[in-house]
Design a protein around this motif. Structure first.
Motif, PDB file in Angstrom:
ATOM      1  N   THR A   4      -4.689   4.831  -4.123  1.00 20.32           N
ATOM      2  CA  THR A   4      -5.899   4.090  -5.030  1.00 20.32           C
ATOM      3  C   THR A   4      -5.420   2.632  -5.204  1.00 20.32           C
ATOM      4  O   THR A   4      -6.125   1.959  -6.129  1.00 20.32           O
ATOM      5  N   LYS A   5      -4.620   1.970  -4.646  1.00 19.03           N
ATOM      6  CA  LYS A   5      -4.012   0.786  -4.567  1.00 19.03           C
ATOM      7  C   LYS A   5      -3.562   0.389  -6.305  1.00 19.03           C
ATOM      8  O   LYS A   5      -4.008  -0.713  -6.586  1.00 19.03           O
ATOM      9  N   THR A   6      -2.834   1.098  -7.075  1.00 20.12           N
ATOM     10  CA  THR A   6      -2.913   1.007  -8.313  1.00 20.12           C
ATOM     11  C   THR A   6      -1.076   1.063  -8.664  1.00 20.12           C
ATOM     12  O   THR A   6      -0.466   1.953  -8.114  1.00 20.12           O
ATOM     13  N   GLY A   7      -0.788   0.154  -9.461  1.00 27.08           N
ATOM     14  CA  GLY A   7       0.385   0.182 -10.062  1.00 27.08           C
ATOM     15  C   GLY A   7       0.698   0.287 -11.354  1.00 27.08           C
ATOM     16  O   GLY A   7      -0.436   0.016 -12.029  1.00 27.08           O
ATOM     17  N   TYR A   8       1.849   0.904 -11.899  1.00 32.98           N
ATOM     18  CA  TYR A   8       2.037   1.223 -13.277  1.00 32.98           C
ATOM     19  C   TYR A   8       3.463   0.529 -13.714  1.00 32.98           C
ATOM     20  O   TYR A   8       4.244   0.628 -13.002  1.00 32.98           O
ATOM     21  N   GLY A   9       3.343   0.180 -14.994  1.00 33.98           N
ATOM     22  CA  GLY A   9       4.615  -0.721 -15.485  1.00 33.98           C
ATOM     23  C   GLY A   9       4.765  -1.905 -14.743  1.00 33.98           C
ATOM     24  O   GLY A   9       5.708  -2.006 -14.337  1.00 33.98           O
ATOM     25  N   PHE A  10       3.884  -2.799 -14.796  1.00 34.99           N
ATOM     26  CA  PHE A  10       4.094  -4.121 -14.092  1.00 34.99           C
ATOM     27  C   PHE A  10       4.395  -5.120 -14.907  1.00 34.99           C
ATOM     28  O   PHE A  10       4.286  -5.223 -16.033  1.00 34.99           O
ATOM     29  N   SER A  11       5.511  -6.081 -14.230  1.00 32.51           N
ATOM     30  CA  SER A  11       5.815  -7.032 -15.014  1.00 32.51           C
ATOM     31  C   SER A  11       6.001  -8.501 -13.923  1.00 32.51           C
ATOM     32  O   SER A  11       6.212  -8.115 -12.829  1.00 32.51           O
ATOM     33  N   LEU A  12       5.989  -9.675 -14.443  1.00 33.60           N
ATOM     34  CA  LEU A  12       5.854 -10.858 -13.740  1.00 33.60           C
ATOM     35  C   LEU A  12       6.509 -11.783 -14.415  1.00 33.60           C
ATOM     36  O   LEU A  12       6.103 -12.288 -15.382  1.00 33.60           O
ATOM     37  N   ASP A  13       7.759 -12.094 -13.943  1.00 33.83           N
ATOM     38  CA  ASP A  13       8.558 -13.378 -14.549  1.00 33.83           C
ATOM     39  C   ASP A  13       8.536 -14.667 -13.781  1.00 33.83           C
ATOM     40  O   ASP A  13       8.825 -14.465 -12.363  1.00 33.83           O
TER      41      ASP A  13
END
Length: 375
Positions: A182-191
């Motif tokens: 599904t090209k889906t990510g869960y629990g994403f963060s970007l620092d």
């Protein structure tokens, strides 16, 4: 003067009738060997996979166009060194058996001159092999692997967990769980960091890759929150959905077996460069594949010299012995390629060296055979 110059630069000027005769024999036998051996391989493959095709109700059109139409060029290119050697041994032994090579040498033609049409034929095959391996076959491999996952129960890795990677200078992305279907990510963060200080922290419950976007790296963050830090001040932005650009793609998150074979050479080069910039060490198999495609194309020259040198002299007993030697050398070359690739991945051998070791070793064999050949 101009006509003389054009005649000198014309490559056909150097191809005489005898050269054309040998080139036709070489290429014709090479194609015949491919058709014969690949036909046998298809028979065995059909016999092995017919039950799976029936179990998973694979359509005949998909079997022919998606699987075997891509199976044939893949294995023909993979075993091209074997086909080259068989072709050279077969038709050169026949020429020697009919005393044609003796007649050529008796007319004053040196063995070095005799090798010219062999090298021209090897160059044509080499260019074809490189073009197929670098640009055409990777695209067909994607179709073939998708067919195998649907109708042969060949499981592909479609998920990843706890993925952390550098997506830009001072920018670290993290995904807890990712589903490639599904090209889906869960629990994403970007620092984002500047001078080793955190300046921005973005989180999102869900992040989806935009597969229909005209631009790359386009993601959609759902239920997101962005904290921007400026000195002692903090600014928080949140919302249900936003479009964002993150310098990563689905293929950066999920690694499947044989994934490097699905990329064209320009794509491989870009991918290797991008992963190295991120500090990733998981690029060795991609580097080996990239260099192997170049090195394998030169195998045609090496094995042609060995084959022609071994079979150019007329001997009693026919070509059976030399055909056996040719088969052994060709299979050992392919085996050595696999062993060297394993050393590069597991024993820290430089990928470029690992890809060229078979050519280096067999070049010495080719030189020895050439020096011992009749002249």
């Amino acid at each position: 003067m101009m006509s003389l110059w054009l005649n000198m630069v014309n490559p056909l000027h150097y191809v005489k009738k005898i050269d054309g005769y040998i080139i036709r024999k070489f290429i014709g036998t090479y194609i015949y060997a491919i058709i014969l051996i690949i036909s046998i391989s298809i028979v065995f493959d059909v016999n092995e996979n017919l039950a799976k095709f029936s179990t998973y109700h694979a359509p005949l059109k998909a079997i022919v166009l998606d699987y075997y139409a891509n199976f044939i060029p893949y294995f023909a290119n993979l075993f091209s060194p074997l086909f080259v050697f068989i072709a050279v041994i077969f038709f050169t032994s026949k020429l020697a058996g009919n005393s044609e090579i003796i007649a050529m040498l008796a007319c004053g033609m040196s063995f070095k001159r005799l090798m010219r049409p062999y090298m021209i034929s090897a160059a044509l095959i080499s260019v074809l092999n490189f073009f197929l391996g670098a640009y055409i076959i990777p695209q067909g491999t994607v179709v073939r692997q998708n067919f195998e996952s649907l109708y042969k129960n060949s499981r592909k890795n479609t998920s990843a967990s706890n993925v952390q990677l550098q997506v830009g200078p001072g920018t670290i992305a993290y995904i807890s769980q990712y589903d490639d279907k599904t090209k889906t990510g869960y629990g994403f963060s970007l620092d984002k960091f500047e001078n080793k200080k955190l300046v921005s922290h973005m989180t999102a419950n869900v992040i989806k890759y935009d597969t229909i976007s005209d631009s790359r790296y386009h993601w959609k963050a759902i239920n997101y929150k962005i904290r921007t830090l400026k000195g002692m001040r903090e600014h928080i932005t949140s919302g249900m959905e936003t479009d964002t650009t993150v310098m990563m793609e689905p293929m950066d998150l999920v690694f499947s077996k044989g994934q490097q074979e699905t990329l064209t050479s320009p794509e491989l080069k870009r991918y290797i460069s991008k992963q190295k910039d991120r500090g990733s060490s998981n690029v060795v198999q991609y580097e080996v594949e990239y260099h192997k495609r170049i090195a394998s194309s030169f195998a045609s020259f090496i094995l042609t010299i060995i084959g022609a040198s071994l079979s150019a002299r007329k001997r009693k007993g026919g070509m059976g012995l030399y055909l056996g030697i040719g088969m052994a050398l060709s299979f050992s070359y392919i085996l050595l390629q696999t062993v060297c690739a394993t050393f590069a991945i597991n024993a820290s051998t430089p990928p470029m060296l690992a890809a060229w070791i078979p050519n280096i070793l067999y070049s010495f064999i080719a030189y020895y055979c050439y020096k011992k050949a009749p002249n």
